[in-house]
Scaffold this motif. Structure first.
Motif, PDB file in Angstrom:
ATOM      1  N   THR A   4      33.258  -4.170  18.912  1.00 53.43           N
ATOM      2  CA  THR A   4      32.744  -3.331  17.835  1.00 53.43           C
ATOM      3  C   THR A   4      31.327  -3.777  17.508  1.00 53.43           C
ATOM      4  OG1 THR A   4      34.907  -2.865  16.875  1.00 53.43           O
ATOM      5  CG2 THR A   4      33.003  -2.713  15.407  1.00 53.43           C
ATOM      6  N   ILE A   5      30.410  -2.832  17.434  1.00 57.33           N
ATOM      7  CA  ILE A   5      29.021  -3.137  17.087  1.00 57.33           C
ATOM      8  C   ILE A   5      28.720  -2.512  15.732  1.00 57.33           C
ATOM      9  CG2 ILE A   5      26.600  -2.934  17.736  1.00 57.33           C
ATOM     10  CD1 ILE A   5      27.454  -2.716  20.637  1.00 57.33           C
ATOM     11  N   ARG A  31      35.907  -1.175  26.118  1.00 55.33           N
ATOM     12  CA  ARG A  31      35.716  -0.184  25.058  1.00 55.33           C
ATOM     13  C   ARG A  31      34.711  -0.695  24.047  1.00 55.33           C
ATOM     14  NH1 ARG A  31      39.962   2.320  20.579  1.00 55.33           N
ATOM     15  NH2 ARG A  31      38.542   3.905  19.796  1.00 55.33           N
ATOM     16  N   VAL A  32      33.742   0.124  23.711  1.00 52.82           N
ATOM     17  CA  VAL A  32      32.726  -0.205  22.719  1.00 52.82           C
ATOM     18  C   VAL A  32      32.839   0.792  21.574  1.00 52.82           C
ATOM     19  CG1 VAL A  32      30.267  -0.428  22.237  1.00 52.82           C
ATOM     20  CG2 VAL A  32      31.168  -1.142  24.467  1.00 52.82           C
ATOM     21  N   VAL A  33      32.967   0.280  20.362  1.00 50.42           N
ATOM     22  CA  VAL A  33      33.021   1.115  19.165  1.00 50.42           C
ATOM     23  C   VAL A  33      31.738   0.883  18.370  1.00 50.42           C
ATOM     24  CG1 VAL A  33      34.270   1.678  17.058  1.00 50.42           C
ATOM     25  CG2 VAL A  33      35.534   0.950  19.095  1.00 50.42           C
ATOM     26  N   LEU A  34      30.980   1.935  18.177  1.00 49.11           N
ATOM     27  CA  LEU A  34      29.748   1.859  17.409  1.00 49.11           C
ATOM     28  C   LEU A  34      30.011   2.276  15.969  1.00 49.11           C
ATOM     29  CD1 LEU A  34      27.246   3.616  19.876  1.00 49.11           C
ATOM     30  CD2 LEU A  34      27.897   1.190  19.799  1.00 49.11           C
ATOM     31  N   ASP A  69      36.344   0.331   8.380  1.00 47.90           N
ATOM     32  CA  ASP A  69      37.675  -0.213   8.657  1.00 47.90           C
ATOM     33  C   ASP A  69      38.201   0.265  10.003  1.00 47.90           C
ATOM     34  OD1 ASP A  69      37.507  -1.478   6.256  1.00 47.90           O
ATOM     35  OD2 ASP A  69      39.091  -0.332   5.248  1.00 47.90           O
ATOM     36  N   GLU A  70      37.974   1.522  10.304  1.00 49.92           N
ATOM     37  CA  GLU A  70      38.394   2.058  11.601  1.00 49.92           C
ATOM     38  C   GLU A  70      37.693   1.320  12.741  1.00 49.92           C
ATOM     39  OE1 GLU A  70      37.730   6.132  14.221  1.00 49.92           O
ATOM     40  OE2 GLU A  70      37.727   6.267  12.036  1.00 49.92           O
ATOM     41  N   ALA A  71      36.420   1.025  12.541  1.00 48.38           N
ATOM     42  CA  ALA A  71      35.660   0.342  13.588  1.00 48.38           C
ATOM     43  C   ALA A  71      36.172  -1.069  13.825  1.00 48.38           C
ATOM     44  CB  ALA A  71      34.182   0.311  13.208  1.00 48.38           C
ATOM     45  N   LEU A  72      36.572  -1.747  12.765  1.00 49.84           N
ATOM     46  CA  LEU A  72      36.976  -3.151  12.887  1.00 49.84           C
ATOM     47  C   LEU A  72      38.398  -3.331  13.379  1.00 49.84           C
ATOM     48  CD1 LEU A  72      35.445  -4.627   9.598  1.00 49.84           C
ATOM     49  CD2 LEU A  72      34.618  -4.967  11.938  1.00 49.84           C
ATOM     50  N   ARG A 132      40.828  -9.511   7.340  1.00 47.89           N
ATOM     51  CA  ARG A 132      42.022  -8.708   7.035  1.00 47.89           C
ATOM     52  C   ARG A 132      42.429  -7.797   8.193  1.00 47.89           C
ATOM     53  NH1 ARG A 132      41.923  -3.688   4.601  1.00 47.89           N
ATOM     54  NH2 ARG A 132      39.771  -4.048   3.909  1.00 47.89           N
ATOM     55  N   LEU A 133      41.451  -7.166   8.860  1.00 49.05           N
ATOM     56  CA  LEU A 133      41.757  -6.123   9.853  1.00 49.05           C
ATOM     57  C   LEU A 133      41.728  -6.613  11.299  1.00 49.05           C
ATOM     58  CD1 LEU A 133      39.566  -3.328   8.230  1.00 49.05           C
ATOM     59  CD2 LEU A 133      42.066  -3.479   8.173  1.00 49.05           C
TER      60      LEU A 133
END
Length: 446
Positions: A4-5, A31-34, A69-72, A132-133
């Motif tokens: 995650t970035i 997988r990369v989440v921006l 939160d979705e990204a993390l 937490r996540l």
């Protein structure tokens, strides 16, 4: 593996993705989440990344979201590369400081303090969310001021947050190159200090320290960027090669004057330049990657141009225009994820490395990295002049952390007043007033 970035719409994200595309080994990032607050910036960067991935088999999948939160959630690694207040905030940091006759650079002096005061609360919130996540995730902090922000996050994540910077890597590479070391990776770099406040005291190849040979040869010493920036005589007096950011300390009057005389500050230049990039990338039917490449070349060529002009150091060399922090990040991830043991210069908690600082103080030193994280290597003590500067700046960082935690405006003023590059309590108070007037992110200080 999922990366995650945070700050995923940032201009330098394609450097990271480009490095990921070179990794074909098992256990690589797939997988990369921006994540970014600005959907338009995310869209532009996603276009650039798609062009980078074209024709690359099994390129990491890229998704983008504005939901933190979705990204993390489910991340294995988190890159934190945020800029609280944007480049407009950086330009204000510079402008207000220069109006008071003091330095406004984003990580050094008054500008760095202002940036830290509005960034630390956001970084701490991110640390809480990661705990937490994504409690098993490793956080790699790119966010400036890197040492300060890493220390703030480490109070909640411990050693699972590691700060990185490309300045020591670039400095070591330049020294190795001028000494004729064919593979800089074969050299052991004795580098010690804080982020943007460190010194190379030795460079060992096959057990032999080659730095004395460099310091003894005025021609060699004056042939690379730091030699031209600081001057041969001053480097020989120090007996070490300082990080380029120490030019702001050793030649402060010249740096401030050069910045005051410039047509616009670095932050204002980058704000205009990057706004143009995002506009062109959004509207153009052509290559977003080509627009990004052109913009990046201009950005790198003008890096610290005022300092080089003040010192008569000339233009940057072509080899120094290629970035580097993304390579550090990739090497760090590989070492942790695959237990590929390596040595990197990183920002980590001191433990017992520098006896003049406590165990929790984040410093920048060579570290042995393995599956259990980064472990600082024992180093010799700094000389008195360097120790004094490191302790002074660390005390300022601690006041920033205290102000961010307590909301105390008095602690924030104290941080400004104690900095070596701010020479008056009265100026410190005016700086605080000026920054509070333009930065909504400082409204918590009372």
């Amino acid at each position: 593996m999922r990366l995650t970035i945070l700050g995923g719409g940032g201009f330098r994200v394609p450097l990271v993705y480009g490095a990921l595309l070179t990794d074909r080994a098992e256990g690589r990032v797939t997988r990369v989440v921006l994540h970014d607050l600005d959907a338009g910036r995310l869209a532009a960067v996603t276009r650039v990344l798609a062009e980078q991935a074209a024709g690359v088999p099994d390129a990491p999948e890229v998704t983008a979201t504005t939901d933190l939160d979705e990204a993390l959630r489910g991340a294995d690694f988190v890159f934190s590369a945020i800029r609280v207040g944007g480049l407009e905030g950086r330009a204000n940091d510079e402008r207000i400081a220069l109006a008071e006759g003091v330095l406004g650079q984003e990580t050094v002096g008054a500008g760095g303090i202002a940036y830290g005061l509005r960034t630390v609360p956001v970084a701490v919130d991110i640390a809480h969310r990661v705990a937490r996540l994504a409690p098993d995730a490793w956080v790699i902090n790119f966010t400036n001021p890197a040492g300060l922000v890493t220390e703030a996050m480490s109070r909640h994540l411990g050693d699972r947050v590691i700060g990185i910077c490309d300045s020591p890597v670039g400095l070591g590479r330049r020294i190795a190159r001028v000494l004729g070391v064919r593979n800089p990776g074969d050299a052991w770099i004795d580098y010690v200090g804080l982020n943007h406040l460190g010194w190379v005291r030795g460079l060992r190849v096959a057990g032999r320290d080659e730095l004395p040979r460099l310091l003894a040869d005025p021609g060699l010493l004056g042939s690379f960027e730091e030699g031209r920036l600081f001057g041969v005589d001053w480097l020989r007096s120090l007996g070490a090669i300082p990080n380029e950011y120490l030019h702001y300390y050793y030649f402060n009057r010249e740096a401030v004057r050069a910045y005051q005389q410039a047509d616009r500050t670095r932050g204002a230049f980058l704000a205009d330049q990057q706004a143009r990039f995002y506009r062109e990338a959004e509207r153009s039917d052509g290559s977003a990657l080509a627009i990004w490449d052109r913009t990046r070349a201009e950005r790198e060529a003008t890096y610290m141009s005022e300092n080089r002009e003040a010192a008569g150091a000339g233009e940057r060399e072509a080899d120094d225009l290629s970035g580097g922090y993304e390579k550090v990040a990739l090497a760090l991830m590989r070492a942790i994820a695959r237990d590929e043991r390596t040595t990197l210069i990183l920002n980590v908690r001191n433990q017992s490395t520098l006896c003049v600082l406590d165990a929790d103080a984040v410093i920048e030193v060579p570290c042995l990295v393995d599956a259990n994280g980064a472990h600082p290597v024992a180093v010799a003590p700094l000389p008195d002049h360097a120790t004094g500067l490191v302790c002074s700046v660390k005390a300022v960082e601690r006041e920033v952390l205290s102000a961010a935690e307590s909301g105390s405006r008095a602690s924030a003023v104290k941080a400004f007043a104690l900095h070596p590059l701010v020479d008056s309590v009265t100026v410190a108070r005016r700086l605080m007033d000026g920054y509070a007037a333009v930065h909504p992110g400082l409204a918590y200080l009372e």
